[in-house]
Write an enzyme that holds these catalytic residues in place. Structure first.
Site, mmCIF file in Angstrom:
data_model
loop_
_atom_site.group_PDB
_atom_site.id
_atom_site.type_symbol
_atom_site.label_atom_id
_atom_site.label_comp_id
_atom_site.label_asym_id
_atom_site.label_seq_id
_atom_site.Cartn_x
_atom_site.Cartn_y
_atom_site.Cartn_z
ATOM 1 N N GLU A 42 -11.494 -1.295 1.832
ATOM 2 C CA GLU A 42 -11.693 0.195 1.595
ATOM 3 C C GLU A 42 -13.218 0.793 1.457
ATOM 4 O O GLU A 42 -12.987 2.044 2.017
ATOM 5 C CB GLU A 42 -11.605 0.112 -0.784
ATOM 6 C CG GLU A 42 -9.850 0.066 -0.810
ATOM 7 C CD GLU A 42 -9.213 1.202 -0.280
ATOM 8 O OE1 GLU A 42 -9.451 2.025 0.130
ATOM 9 O OE2 GLU A 42 -8.193 0.967 0.486
ATOM 10 N N GLY A 86 -20.674 2.725 11.253
ATOM 11 C CA GLY A 86 -20.949 4.326 10.859
ATOM 12 C C GLY A 86 -21.567 4.561 9.447
ATOM 13 O O GLY A 86 -21.182 3.360 8.321
ATOM 14 N N TYR A 125 -13.159 7.737 -5.597
ATOM 15 C CA TYR A 125 -11.470 7.550 -5.047
ATOM 16 C C TYR A 125 -11.803 5.598 -5.075
ATOM 17 O O TYR A 125 -10.649 4.795 -4.876
ATOM 18 C CB TYR A 125 -11.651 8.180 -3.575
ATOM 19 C CG TYR A 125 -10.902 7.101 -2.628
ATOM 20 C CD1 TYR A 125 -9.649 7.517 -2.632
ATOM 21 C CD2 TYR A 125 -11.507 6.247 -1.626
ATOM 22 C CE1 TYR A 125 -8.410 7.575 -2.197
ATOM 23 C CE2 TYR A 125 -10.772 5.956 -0.516
ATOM 24 C CZ TYR A 125 -9.480 6.519 -0.917
ATOM 25 O OH TYR A 125 -8.282 5.699 0.124
ATOM 26 N N ASP A 143 -6.484 9.681 -0.430
ATOM 27 C CA ASP A 143 -7.267 10.283 0.837
ATOM 28 C C ASP A 143 -6.893 11.280 1.544
ATOM 29 O O ASP A 143 -6.108 12.507 0.855
ATOM 30 C CB ASP A 143 -7.559 9.090 1.186
ATOM 31 C CG ASP A 143 -5.788 7.978 2.151
ATOM 32 O OD1 ASP A 143 -4.774 9.598 1.489
ATOM 33 O OD2 ASP A 143 -5.699 7.150 3.268
#
Ligand code: SF4
Length: 356
Positions: A42, A86, A125, A143
């Protein structure tokens, strides 16, 4: 009403039982999910696609099979393994979180949304996703896939992001009282990524076609609407590609705080909105008293909040690289083992012509 809701939930869960994809972090049907795998995936999936995350997840699990292994690793090793994914603050928080769960929670993840949100790098989230998927708690996780499914299911015409609150409320409505919260969260995401796709949704095979208001109105493909994005500002910088007589390249570590904090870089000027003039650029070089030559080609990279254009200056030091404060020398073939973020990997690839 409740009967209709339960039947709708069951239809989706039946569809998920037939079509669930096998993913490296997903428990097989009937097996208990491993909270470490769920959490790791996740965090990696924030801002990144399933396809990109797959090999990174496998690499992490191979290198650090248990949470305690990851907690015991050095931050540098974690950043090297993360390089290319990233949003590097995620890697630093991942490492902090692993340590915290080991040191403060005896190696066991909290199993509630509230408890999870107290850990580094876990926002609402991710907490919802972990609580539902790893612990089968009645939580929701909205999402981009879920946003699309729910916008279409309820024909929400308000553009994103203004519609987020309504989408969240609708998602909570359709999720309530369902018997398998973890599977339901994953089923919603799976429906969005495989059937209710952004372009050409496959409504003909959708388990919710009967209930879907956008389908009935012939609006599936045009929802969700989005407010026009503001253009990303442009920034410019220059990197200094410095080699010694053995062909080793000078790299340095970025400061811990700030963008790409703690990652390795080809030394660079500050990234500014205007292009800087040459004397001011050279003043920022790691060594000044050598000939800096422009390298043909530029590197362009898009960050979440700005676009960057990097010019490259190339210089050569006589003899083998003398120590320079704040950096170290690396052979081109060893570049892969450095914690270089994607933008710096582009620089390396451009200069070494794909040999790195
Ligand atoms: Fe999406 Fe079509 Fe299913 Fe509606 S019917 S949820 S638009 S795939």
């Amino acid at each position: 009403m409740l009967k209709a809701l339960l039947s709708m939930q069951q239809t989706l869960l039946d569809w998920f039982d037939r079509h669930r994809r096998v993913m490296p972090w997903r428990a097989l049907k009937g097996q208990r999910p491993d909270p470490y795998h769920v959490w790791l995936s996740e965090v990696m999936l924030q801002q990144t696609t399933v396809v990109t995350v797959g090999p990174y997840f496998q690499k992490f699990i191979k290198k650090w099979p248990r949470l305690s292994d990851l907690a015991a690793a050095s931050l540098d090793d974690v950043l090297v393994a993360w390089a290319g994914l990233g949003y590097y603050a995620r890697a630093r928080n991942l490492h902090k979180c692993a340590k915290m769960v080991i040191e403060k929670h005896g190696g066991v993840f909290p199993d509630t949304e509230e408890g999870l949100q107290e850990l580094p790098g876990i926002g609402p989230y991710t907490a919802g996703a972990i609580a539902a998927i790893a612990f089968d708690r009645p939580a929701i996780a909205v999402d981009g896939n879920v946003e699309r499914v729910v916008s279409r299911l309820f024909k929400i015409e308000t553009p994103l992001p203004a519609s987020k609150t309504e989408i969240r409320a609708r998602t909570a409505d359709i999720s309530r009282d369902n018997p398998r919260p973890g599977d339901f969260v994953q089923a919603l995401m799976e429906l969005g990524s495989t059937v209710c796709t952004p372009a050409k949704p496959k409504c003909g095979v959708c388990p919710w076609q009967k209930e879907c208001r956008a389908f009935k109105a012939g609006m599936a493909e045009i929802l969700p609407r989005r407010s026009p994005k503001e253009a990303r500002p442009q920034r410019y910088g220059t990197v200094f590609w410095l080699e010694d007589a053995k062909g080793r390249v000078f790299l340095r570590k970025r400061p811990e705080k700030g963008l790409l904090g703690g990652m390795t870089e080809v030394p660079s000027t500050e990234w500014q909105e205007k292009q800087t003039k040459m004397p001011a650029i050279i003043r920022q070089a790691p060594v000044a008293k050598i000939q800096w030559q422009p390298f043909a080609g530029k590197v362009r990279h898009v960050f979440s909040h700005f676009s960057l254009e990097l010019t490259i200056l190339r210089g050569r030091q006589r003899g083998t690289g003398k120590p320079i404060q704040g950096g170290f020398w690396v052979q081109g073939k060893d570049m892969e083992e450095q914690a270089l973020p994607s933008v710096m990997r582009k620089v390396v690839r451009l200069v070494l012509g794909g040999r790195a």
